[in-house]
Design a protein around this motif. Structure first.
Motif, PDB file in Angstrom:
ATOM      1  N   LYS A  89      21.061  45.427  23.787  1.00  0.00           N
ATOM      2  CA  LYS A  89      21.391  45.689  25.189  1.00  0.00           C
ATOM      3  C   LYS A  89      20.645  46.959  25.616  1.00  0.00           C
ATOM      4  O   LYS A  89      21.047  48.065  25.244  1.00  0.00           O
ATOM      5  N   TRP A 101      20.598  48.703  28.116  1.00  0.00           N
ATOM      6  CA  TRP A 101      21.391  49.642  28.900  1.00  0.00           C
ATOM      7  C   TRP A 101      22.499  50.313  28.106  1.00  0.00           C
ATOM      8  O   TRP A 101      23.153  51.253  28.587  1.00  0.00           O
ATOM      9  N   ALA A 102      22.712  49.836  26.873  1.00  0.00           N
ATOM     10  CA  ALA A 102      23.877  50.264  26.097  1.00  0.00           C
ATOM     11  C   ALA A 102      23.888  51.761  25.823  1.00  0.00           C
ATOM     12  O   ALA A 102      24.913  52.435  26.022  1.00  0.00           O
ATOM     13  N   MET A 104      24.767  53.872  28.866  1.00  0.00           N
ATOM     14  CA  MET A 104      26.172  53.740  29.243  1.00  0.00           C
ATOM     15  C   MET A 104      27.059  54.554  28.310  1.00  0.00           C
ATOM     16  O   MET A 104      28.003  55.231  28.767  1.00  0.00           O
ATOM     17  N   ASN A 121      29.488  58.133  29.156  1.00  0.00           N
ATOM     18  CA  ASN A 121      30.955  57.992  29.109  1.00  0.00           C
ATOM     19  C   ASN A 121      31.538  58.522  27.799  1.00  0.00           C
ATOM     20  O   ASN A 121      32.401  57.900  27.186  1.00  0.00           O
ATOM     21  N   LYS A 165      33.517  42.612  21.383  1.00  0.00           N
ATOM     22  CA  LYS A 165      33.417  42.817  22.833  1.00  0.00           C
ATOM     23  C   LYS A 165      34.703  43.375  23.444  1.00  0.00           C
ATOM     24  O   LYS A 165      34.732  43.717  24.618  1.00  0.00           O
ATOM     25  N   ALA A 167      29.250  48.575  23.627  1.00  0.00           N
ATOM     26  CA  ALA A 167      28.873  48.847  25.016  1.00  0.00           C
ATOM     27  C   ALA A 167      29.558  47.857  25.959  1.00  0.00           C
ATOM     28  O   ALA A 167      29.958  48.218  27.068  1.00  0.00           O
ATOM     29  N   LEU A 168      29.709  46.618  25.517  1.00  0.00           N
ATOM     30  CA  LEU A 168      30.429  45.623  26.322  1.00  0.00           C
ATOM     31  C   LEU A 168      31.912  45.973  26.414  1.00  0.00           C
ATOM     32  O   LEU A 168      32.540  45.813  27.462  1.00  0.00           O
ATOM     33  N   LYS A 178      32.249  48.863  28.799  1.00  0.00           N
ATOM     34  CA  LYS A 178      32.219  48.397  30.198  1.00  0.00           C
ATOM     35  C   LYS A 178      33.626  48.074  30.683  1.00  0.00           C
ATOM     36  O   LYS A 178      34.017  48.420  31.801  1.00  0.00           O
ATOM     37  N   LYS A 179      34.394  47.383  29.834  1.00  0.00           N
ATOM     38  CA  LYS A 179      35.775  47.049  30.179  1.00  0.00           C
ATOM     39  C   LYS A 179      36.606  48.315  30.384  1.00  0.00           C
ATOM     40  O   LYS A 179      37.360  48.435  31.348  1.00  0.00           O
ATOM     41  N   VAL A 190      35.605  51.359  31.090  1.00  0.00           N
ATOM     42  CA  VAL A 190      35.167  52.112  32.271  1.00  0.00           C
ATOM     43  C   VAL A 190      35.902  51.609  33.508  1.00  0.00           C
ATOM     44  O   VAL A 190      36.297  52.389  34.389  1.00  0.00           O
ATOM     45  N   ASN A 191      36.117  50.298  33.579  1.00  0.00           N
ATOM     46  CA  ASN A 191      36.838  49.713  34.709  1.00  0.00           C
ATOM     47  C   ASN A 191      38.343  49.913  34.601  1.00  0.00           C
ATOM     48  O   ASN A 191      39.021  50.214  35.587  1.00  0.00           O
TER      49      ASN A 191
END
Length: 215
Positions: A6, A8-9, A12, A16, A49, A76-77, A80-81, A83-84
């Protein structure tokens, strides 16, 4: 199962660092500092994930959870969770499960989850299996006296090996199922991983156990 790279991993993760630790030093015995308040601490080794650990943390705000994963793309996936969601009782850890006694203090963890670990089917790779005796020794060190291990796999060979390994180590079994999804009692509170849902739909039986070390 190794995920594709990934691109972008890394960015990110670096953006964070309040939500994730990367090969941390000096955190053993201090993980409660990463959470909003001190609560029982649970660890998942190999979070992938992150469906399991994020749902577990949401269902049990009275506990703190660490989702540990060695693959940058996978965590990283999961990140993402988080972060939201911004769950105050969930922290992520990018590191290797073979060094748990360096990362965690004695009796720091109340429970440990092993979900669909890579089976390492060849005999010469036995020492890499997360239920091999060297790993069990580390789990015993970081778990509290009444701590436990919960283990799920669709791999029959790995499950049979794990039953023997835990038994030979002197562990006691609290719960056991050779077909978790058809066990009305044990499946009631089961949270499926992404992998679990995919392969159970293909007809694979899910094996499950909960065990603890003798004091």
């Amino acid at each position: 199962m190794r995920l594709r790279n990934k691109p972008w991993a890394k960015d990110m993760i670096n953006e964070n660092l309040d939500l994730i630790s990367i090969q941390p030093e000096g955190m053993a015995g201090k993980w409660q500092e990463k959470f909003a308040k001190k609560q029982p601490l649970f660890l998942e080794v190999g979070s992938g994930k992150g469906r399991f650990i994020t749902e577990l943390a949401q269902q049990h705000p009275e506990n703190n959870y660490i989702g540990m994963e060695v693959q940058e793309g996978a965590i990283a996936l999961l990140l993402k969770k988080q972060v939201n969601l911004r769950l105050p009782n969930l922290h992520l850890l990018l590191d290797n499960g073979s060094k748990l006694t360096e990362l965690f203090g004695e009796s720091e963890v109340d429970g440990l989850y092993l979900n669909f670990s890579y089976p390492w089917p060849k005999h010469r790779h036995e020492k890499r299996r997360l239920t091999y005796k060297a790993f069990l020794k580390q789990y015993q060190t970081i778990l509290t006296d009444d701590g436990y291990i919960r283990f799920k796999t669709d791999n029959q060979g790995l499950f049979e090996y794990s039953l023997m390994s835990l038994n030979n180590y002197g562990m006691k079994f609290d719960e056991l199922s050779l077909d978790l999804h058809n066990d009305e009692d044990l499946n009631q509170e089961n949270i499926q991983t992404e992998y679990e849902e995919k392969f159970s739909k293909k007809g694979f039986r899910i094996n499950y156990l909960k065990a603890h070390f003798e004091s």
